[in-house]
Design a protein around this motif. Structure first.
Motif, mmCIF file in Angstrom:
data_model
loop_
_atom_site.group_PDB
_atom_site.id
_atom_site.type_symbol
_atom_site.label_atom_id
_atom_site.label_comp_id
_atom_site.label_asym_id
_atom_site.label_seq_id
_atom_site.Cartn_x
_atom_site.Cartn_y
_atom_site.Cartn_z
ATOM 1 N N LEU A 102 0.826 -1.196 0.000
ATOM 2 C CA LEU A 102 0.000 0.000 0.000
ATOM 3 C C LEU A 102 0.872 1.262 0.000
ATOM 4 O O LEU A 102 0.567 2.244 -0.689
ATOM 5 C CB LEU A 102 -0.890 -0.025 1.248
ATOM 6 N N GLY A 103 1.954 1.202 0.771
ATOM 7 C CA GLY A 103 2.890 2.328 0.827
ATOM 8 C C GLY A 103 3.445 2.628 -0.553
ATOM 9 O O GLY A 103 3.510 3.789 -0.992
ATOM 10 N N VAL A 104 3.833 1.562 -1.261
ATOM 11 C CA VAL A 104 4.395 1.736 -2.600
ATOM 12 C C VAL A 104 3.327 2.317 -3.526
ATOM 13 O O VAL A 104 3.586 3.266 -4.282
ATOM 14 C CB VAL A 104 4.922 0.387 -3.137
ATOM 15 N N LEU B 13 0.821 4.112 -2.790
ATOM 16 C CA LEU B 13 0.562 5.510 -2.436
ATOM 17 C C LEU B 13 1.539 6.418 -3.191
ATOM 18 O O LEU B 13 1.139 7.412 -3.826
ATOM 19 C CB LEU B 13 0.701 5.708 -0.923
ATOM 20 N N ALA B 14 2.817 6.057 -3.136
ATOM 21 C CA ALA B 14 3.850 6.859 -3.801
ATOM 22 C C ALA B 14 3.567 6.933 -5.299
ATOM 23 O O ALA B 14 3.561 8.015 -5.908
ATOM 24 C CB ALA B 14 5.224 6.261 -3.533
#
Lengths: 618, 627
Positions: free
Chosen positions: A274-276, A278-279
């Motif tokens: 999810l972090g990736v 988001l970016a």
């Protein structure tokens, strides 16, 4: 006593080779009856979860539409939609539980009732093998585990995977690149889960078995409390219990460690993805290839998939536990009840009567032949190989109306012999006939009606005195109860708080050994049975009562065919003749006085004087 | 021999049983069936129990709470970062400044990694704490059940104790395993989200938090209803266990008397009550979940619409509303979890109540506060000790007197036989001497020391009782004998078995002394089990030995072997022998004849036999029964 936990005596099945799914599929007969409720509940849960997925989309459209365009009318429209969806979701959530509440409780009830019914019908030899704590843990904690599985994990395994797929679909429709990044970790997850399943299922089986062992130690310590108190050994027993409880703790900790690892991966991997995304999403919005609203909707959807993914760990753990609990349940249910064994034998064409080699052909036997044992051989099913048979070709004929005393040294097999007549155990070869009819040809229920017993250990059940006695003949008239109580000199029941309606047994008044024995005797004679088997029926009685009982019993015995196990001359004297059991055979039959004359073994048994050659008689 | 003679001598003895004599000797207090038997729970006991269980793990619990707090913080930062990324990252990136984006991404990934690691450590740590608590709880229940006196066990029933230590503990385990973690994370996430919401926009934040009030009210109502239901459920499951164990322990008579169908209908009642209370619990939870969820969703709609108006008016940023919307859903997500937690909590607290009730029950035969020791034996003295009943009287709790006040001295080394009809008080006398009960008045002393001041190990070096009960514990025959003295060597165990005449049958078992009795528990006959019980007593080597009808199932050679052993191995010990078989009496130094709680004759066997009292006629009857 050693404080080391005992190697469990209960037969342990090898860890099942089949998967958890196959174990769980065996629940179908029970699940079938509530399948529509389960189906409705699943649909409700599914719709609820889907509306939970749709709600973020509505939120997105509120942000992107009315809010961005300052459109108040559109806002109200969307607001109403949101409210309706919200109420629908709540209603569905409630419906999911409401639908299955009663059906699930009834599945648990029916499974437990079936387990209980089956256990009652399994041969005594089965109960000899299984520690009672193991049976109890199957009837309580395993049943609970299975109900819980049907209530949540089963439904959510279905719902969550569908929600997951739908969510993925939505995400792909919003932004396929971001979706791909988010979905990627699924591959390692699947691999990990199958690794986990194997190990966890072994651990949960072990823990359930250890729970059963723990229940066994507990049960024994409560049942044997008088002995432990007499010797002040409660510390020893407590140490033993603790050692067993510590084993269970080790297994539970192992389960916790496995679960911790699984959770870590299941929670961690999607978060990282999810972090990736988001970016990447931010970059896309900045480049104008997607809108901020889409990104919000996407992330919102992804976040609402968190629960379905995270719950996977919990669902897998539960499903495995339910699968092993199901295995344990069916270990008992698969055991064949005594009647089914008969049918199987009949079906396979094995003759139920083996060639009776006695001099009298069965067809010619008179109708009132009494009890006849011919060439009876018996060994306990779990007796070690190579040990001699306990009964090795035993012949005995008790004439109709006759009372036969059975004597023999402690451990010679007297009690075993009595258990063969009502077929609590099955003989290995030879035959036993009642009035010429082979007992294997008489239905068990009928046989046990014909043969009435009083056991060495008088057991009363949680019921009233009259119920306990009338157990021997449910249809007997009221006078029969009085007569039986009189025969057994059990008039004391009339002075109990509520007379014959006083509750006794585990949950009632506790009676002394002698009183229990008298009630057990009353139970045996109440139905005026044709065949009576009494195992040392007077051992706990004092001299007066014994004499009174003997006197009354004589009346009953005069027209009953009876086998009476006796340790004492006073009991022997109830009988017309005496049979001496030694080395698995009847070695002498005659009246008390005849045997005193002719048999040194008998003389020793009755008087304690050694045989003339001074050898200890075996 | 003649039957009529026996009858006549007996007719002299006792015309018909008098009501008193017929009352059994053990505790006669009727236990009402149903639920009334449950012991009252002192107020606050469940809470105190929980505190004392959690107490030793304070440090670990604090660490675990910190872990889960930080973990929740790390997880909750997510939407905040999303909002930051949208409001700052996107414009910055358009200005070719990747700094904020990199920071946000790094922050998100860092938080994810942290949350993962903490999650793992938390599960492990809480596993350790939970298991320690469960172990301690099991240990306490077990020890306490063992310490409670016999009259309690007779009333409370084995099944109920078993249910406390199995099903009730399972329920608490359920709460510890899943419930507590859920609750902690729910509380924390609600707290975080509330703070974040207020910080982002205090108007919307406060409005969101106002939803707590209706939800709290629903929760309280649900708790009240479910408490009643779960108490019923705990009682019902105990009933199921009681029925179940009773049937399985008596499977032989069950089958022989075709009791199966009747048992099934009785079992169906308890089983049905349990199912019913389970269903009610599930239903009441379903209603609660639906109400709470509906409230939450109405609230969300209201907030979103208000927020949208604020954005329209320009007093709220779009990014803030986006984040708010995300957080709001999360704020109300735990409603389901709260319901499930409440469910396990209510169930566990009902179980804790039952457990606390059991633990709060004081043993009526307590361990001494100031333990005393028996006086040391002089060199070469006989091993027996003097027993004194000093003004002893005994009544049941109901007030019914069993033994009126009496004095009795049994000098060291004397063996005393006690005879009399059922209900004469013989067993009560034995139980007072064994300290299964304490006298209502007066004291029982051993070499002048009150039994009540002796701690258990010291007491059992002094007095051991062999009962007619012949229960065997699972384990080997050797282990069963070693209950008499756990540190005995194999040689000592075998010697004890030899002395009592049990060696031969044990040696003939498939694995001799190492045979597992449970595998053949049904096979070792009652007589053989009594021999094992004697071997135990022999091994325990007490100063005073009580035999309570301990030879009832032995045949004559077996009984004689026991008597030989007693006259040699146990010579010099004080012995009290209660027997129906008068053969046992002949080896005694002294005979007491009891009737309705009183000692009515006291003398040597020879004196009493030659006299004209009750014993003489008893003995006469017995001689005639022999041949």
């Amino acid at each position: 006593m050693s404080t080391q936990p005992q190697a469990p005596s209960t037969p342990r099945q090898p860890p099942p080779q089949h998967s958890a799914i196959r174990s769980l599929l065996r629940l179908w007969p029970y699940v079938r009856q509530i399948r529509w409720f389960l189906f409705g509940s699943t649909v409700a849960a599914l719709l609820a979860s889907l509306s939970a997925l749709v709600i973020p989309l509505v939120l997105k459209s509120i942000v992107d539409g009315p809010v961005a365009h300052r459109d108040t009318a559109g806002l109200w429209q969307q607001g109403v939609l949101l409210l309706v969806l919200g109420l629908l979701e709540a209603g569905l959530f409630g419906m999911r539980r409401l639908l299955v509440a009663r059906p699930l409780a009834s599945v648990e009830r029916r499974m437990r009732a079936d387990l209980y019914a089956r256990l009652q019908r399994l041969p005594v030899s089965f109960h000899d093998r299984w520690a009672s704590g193991q049976l109890l843990s199957r009837a309580t904690s395993d049943m609970y585990t299975i109900r819980l599985f049907l209530a949540f994990p089963l439904i959510f395994l279905i719902v969550n995977s569908m929600v997951f797929l739908t969510g993925i679909g939505i995400m792909f429709s919003l932004d396929w690149q971001l979706a791909l990044i988010t979905v990627l970790p699924a591959v390692p997850l699947i691999v990990l889960c199958s690794w986990f399943e194997r190990r966890y299922s072994a651990a949960s089986r072990l823990s359930q078995d250890q729970n059963g062992d723990l229940a066994t130690v507990l049960e024994e310590s409560v049942l044997g409390i008088r002995i432990l108190k007499s010797f002040g050994r409660h510390r020893t027993m407590a140490a033993r219990y603790r050692a067993q409880a510590e084993l269970l703790r080790e297994t539970e900790l192992k389960k916790a460690r496995l679960l911790a690892d699984l959770w870590a991966v299941i929670v961690g991997l999607p978060e990282l993805a999810l972090g990736v995304s988001l970016a990447v999403g931010v970059v896309q919005v900045a480049h104008g290839s997607t809108t901020a609203g889409t990104l919000v909707g996407f992330l919102s959807t992804a976040l609402s998939l968190r629960w379905p993914v995270e719950s996977l760990g919990w669902l897998l753990a539960y499903s495995n536990e339910a699968a092993t609990a199901t295995d344990r349940f069916f270990e008992v249910l698969d055991a064949r009840p005594a009647d089914a064994e008969d049918e199987a034998r009949a079906a396979s064409g094995t003759p139920t009567t083996e060639a009776a080699t006695s001099g009298t052909a069965s067809t010619e036997q008179p109708a009132r032949d009494g009890i006849r044992l011919t060439g009876v051989r018996f060994r306990y099913p779990d007796a070690p190989a190579g040990s001699p048979d306990l009964l090795s070709g035993l012949d005995l004929h008790i004439r109709s109306g006759e009372t036969m005393a059975l004597v023999g040294l402690t451990g010679s097999g007297k009690t075993t012999l009595t258990a063969l007549l009502p077929r609590l155990y099955e003989i290995d070869s030879g035959r036993i006939t009642l009035d010429g009819q082979d007992i294997r040809e008489i239905p068990r229920a009928r046989l046990r009606e014909l043969v009435s017993m009083a056991f060495e250990e008088p057991t009363l059940f949680s019921a009233s005195v009259s119920e306990n006695v009338l157990m021997g003949a449910p249809d007997a008239p009221a006078e029969a109860l009085d007569r039986a109580l009189d025969v057994a000199q059990a008039q004391f029941v009339r002075t109990l708080p509520e007379g014959v309606d006083t509750q006794v047994g585990e949950q009632g008044l506790s009676l002394s050994g002698g009183q229990r024995q008298r009630l057990a005797l009353a139970r045996a004679v109440v139905g005026a049975p044709e065949f009576l088997v009494l195992d040392d029926p007077l051992s706990a009685l004092d001299v007066h009562t014994e004499a009174l009982v003997e006197q009354a019993l004589r009346q009953v015995l005069s027209d009953t065919t009876a086998l009476v196990v006796a340790h004492r001359p006073s009991t022997v004297l109830l009988a017309d003749r005496v049979a001496l059991l030694a080395d698995g055979r009847i070695t002498a039959v005659g009246t008390h006085h005849e045997l005193l004359e002719s048999s040194p073994d008998y003389r020793e048994l009755m008087s304690g004087e050694r045989a003339e050659d001074g050898s200890l008689v075996r | 021999m003649s039957v009529t003679e026996t009858e006549e001598s007996l007719a002299l003895e006792e015309q018909g049983p008098s009501p008193d004599a017929l009352l059994p000797e053990e505790d006669r207090v009727p236990a009402p069936s149903g639920e009334a038997e449950d012991i009252p729970v002192p107020p606050g006991a469940p809470r105190a129990l929980l505190r004392s269980l959690l107490g030793p793990h304070k440090a670990r619990i604090v660490v675990a709470m910190v872990m889960i707090t930080v973990q929740q913080a790390a997880l909750q930062v997510g939407p905040l970062l999303v909002s930051y990324a949208i409001d700052r990252g996107i414009p910055a990136l358009r200005d070719h400044d990747a700094g904020p984006l990199i920071a946000v991404t790094a922050g998100y990934l860092g938080c994810a990694a942290l949350a993962t690691l903490l999650q793992r450590s938390f599960i492990r740590l809480s596993g350790v704490v939970n298991q320690a608590i469960l172990l301690e709880m099991r240990r306490r229940i077990f020890r306490h059940a063992q310490a409670l006196s016999l009259d309690f066990h007779e009333r409370y029933t084995s099944g109920r104790i078993i249910s406390r230590a199995t099903s009730d503990v399972d329920t608490v385990r359920e709460l510890l395993n899943e419930g507590l973690q859920e609750l902690l994370s729910v509380i924390l996430s609600v707290f975080y989200i509330s703070v974040v919401l207020i910080v982002m926009d205090w108007r919307l934040g406060l409005a969101s938090l106002a939803s707590a009030l209706p939800i709290y009210l629903f929760t309280r109502g649900y708790r009240r209803r479910s408490q009643v239901i779960f108490r019923r459920s705990r009682t019902a499951v105990a009933q199921v266990i009681v029925r179940f164990t009773e049937t399985m322990n008596g499977i032989r008579p069950v089958q022989a008397f075709r009791r199966e169908a009747a048992n099934e209908s009785a079992f169906a009642v308890s089983n049905g009550q349990y199912a019913d209370s389970n269903a009610q619990g599930l239903l009441s939870m379903a209603r609660f979940v639906a109400t709470a969820r509906a409230t939450a969703n109405i609230w969300i709609t209201g907030i979103v619409i208000w927020g949208a108006f604020l954005v329209t008016q320009g007093s709220l940023e779009l990014g803030v509303l986006a984040a708010f919307v995300l957080y709001l859903r999360r704020l109300f997500d735990p409603v389901d979890q709260v319901a499930m937690f409440l469910n396990s909590y209510q169930s566990a607290s009902a179980a804790l109540e039952k457990i606390a009730g059991l633990l709060a029950h004081e043993p009526s035969v307590p361990e001494p506060a100031e333990p005393a020791e028996l006086p040391a034996k002089a060199e070469g003295a006989i091993p027996g000790r003097t027993v004194d009943f000093d003004g002893v009287a005994f009544s049941y709790r109901t007030g019914k007197q069993i033994l009126p006040r009496f004095d009795l001295r049994i000098p060291a080394g004397q063996s005393v036989a006690v005879v009399g009809a059922t209900g004469a008080g013989k067993s009560t006398l034995a139980k007072l001497l064994a300290r299964f009960y304490d006298p209502s008045e007066g004291q029982v002393t051993l070499d002048g020391v009150d039994l009540r001041s002796l701690p258990t190990p010291e007491l059992r070096r002094g007095v051991v009782m062999v009962t007619q009960e012949s229960f065997l514990f699972s384990g080997t025959v050797a282990e069963n004998i070693a209950i008499g003295r756990p540190d005995a060597t194999r040689e000592e165990i075998e010697a004890a078995a030899k002395a009592i005449g049990a060696y031969e049958f044990i040696a003939e078992l498939p694995e001799g002394f190492d045979t597992d009795v449970r595998k053949r528990g049904g096979r070792i006959s009652a007589g053989q089990r009594q021999l094992v019980a004697f071997a135990r007593a022999l091994l325990a080597d007490p100063a005073v030995l009580i035999l309570d009808e301990a030879t009832s199932s032995l045949d004559i050679p077996g009984e004689q072997a026991v008597q030989r052993a007693m006259s040699t191995v146990l010579a010099g010990r004080t012995a009290v022998i209660i027997a129906h078989r008068l053969s046992t009496v002949e080896i005694a130094d002294r005979v007491l004849v009891m009737d309705q709680g009183n000692v009515v004759e006291d003398g040597t066997p020879a004196d009493l036999i030659s006299g004209t009292g009750r014993f003489a006629s008893l003995h006469q009857a017995w001689r005639e029964s022999l041949v």
